[in-house]
Design a protein around this motif. Structure first.
Motif, PDB file in Angstrom:
ATOM      1  N   SER A 242      -7.786   2.736  12.432  1.00 36.05           N
ATOM      2  CA  SER A 242      -8.217   3.097  11.093  1.00 36.05           C
ATOM      3  C   SER A 242      -9.731   2.936  10.983  1.00 36.05           C
ATOM      4  O   SER A 242     -10.303   2.049  11.614  1.00 36.05           O
ATOM      5  CB  SER A 242      -7.530   2.192  10.070  1.00 36.05           C
TER       6      SER A 242
ATOM      7  N   ARG B 109       0.873  -1.176   0.000  1.00 38.16           N
ATOM      8  CA  ARG B 109       0.000   0.000   0.000  1.00 38.16           C
ATOM      9  C   ARG B 109       0.905   1.220   0.000  1.00 38.16           C
ATOM     10  O   ARG B 109       1.772   1.365   0.866  1.00 38.16           O
ATOM     11  CB  ARG B 109      -0.896   0.008   1.237  1.00 38.16           C
TER      12      ARG B 109
ATOM     13  N   ARG C  67     -10.935   2.072   8.215  1.00 41.76           N
ATOM     14  CA  ARG C  67     -11.039   1.035   7.177  1.00 41.76           C
ATOM     15  C   ARG C  67     -10.510  -0.282   7.710  1.00 41.76           C
ATOM     16  O   ARG C  67      -9.733  -0.318   8.658  1.00 41.76           O
ATOM     17  CB  ARG C  67     -10.196   1.437   5.971  1.00 41.76           C
ATOM     18  N   ASP C  68     -10.885  -1.344   7.030  1.00 41.84           N
ATOM     19  CA  ASP C  68     -10.365  -2.665   7.406  1.00 41.84           C
ATOM     20  C   ASP C  68      -8.912  -2.785   7.026  1.00 41.84           C
ATOM     21  O   ASP C  68      -8.423  -2.243   6.128  1.00 41.84           O
ATOM     22  CB  ASP C  68     -11.145  -3.785   6.717  1.00 41.84           C
TER      23      ASP C  68
END
Length: 98
Positions: free
Chosen positions: A95, A37, A97-98
């Motif tokens: 986060s 990422r 998000r996952d």
């Protein structure tokens, strides 16, 4: 998952060249390192950048460091910088998000 924050400011007049180098670099990462990422951010002054990268593991991080496209990016970036970029290991705290 090792993560790294890189920050730097480029000299006036180097913004366009560095932006293009960043685009090529991130495209190569997307193609060659689908598990990595990588995000690149431009700060409000238009000359300061921040990159956040997260690798699958330490081996993936080393492969990234040794990749030809990383070496090419560094060779373009460093001469354009006001000072040498800073590298800081970071850890995700939380986060949305996952």
């Amino acid at each position: 998952m090792p993560s790294m924050l890189i920050q730097y400011t480029v000299r006036a007049g180097q913004e366009a060249a560095v932006k293009e180098a960043v685009r090529r670099f991130v495209a190569a990462i997307a193609e060659q390192e689908p598990e990595t990422r990588y995000e690149s951010w431009l700060k409000e002054d238009g000359r300061s950048f921040a990159h956040l990268m997260t690798f699958a593991d330490a081996t993936a991080q080393e492969r990234h460091k040794d990749a030809d496209y990383t070496k090419e990016f560094v060779a373009t970036l460093y001469p354009a910088c006001e000072q040498e970029p800073t590298y800081e290991p970071v850890s995700l705290l939380v986060s949305a998000r996952d």
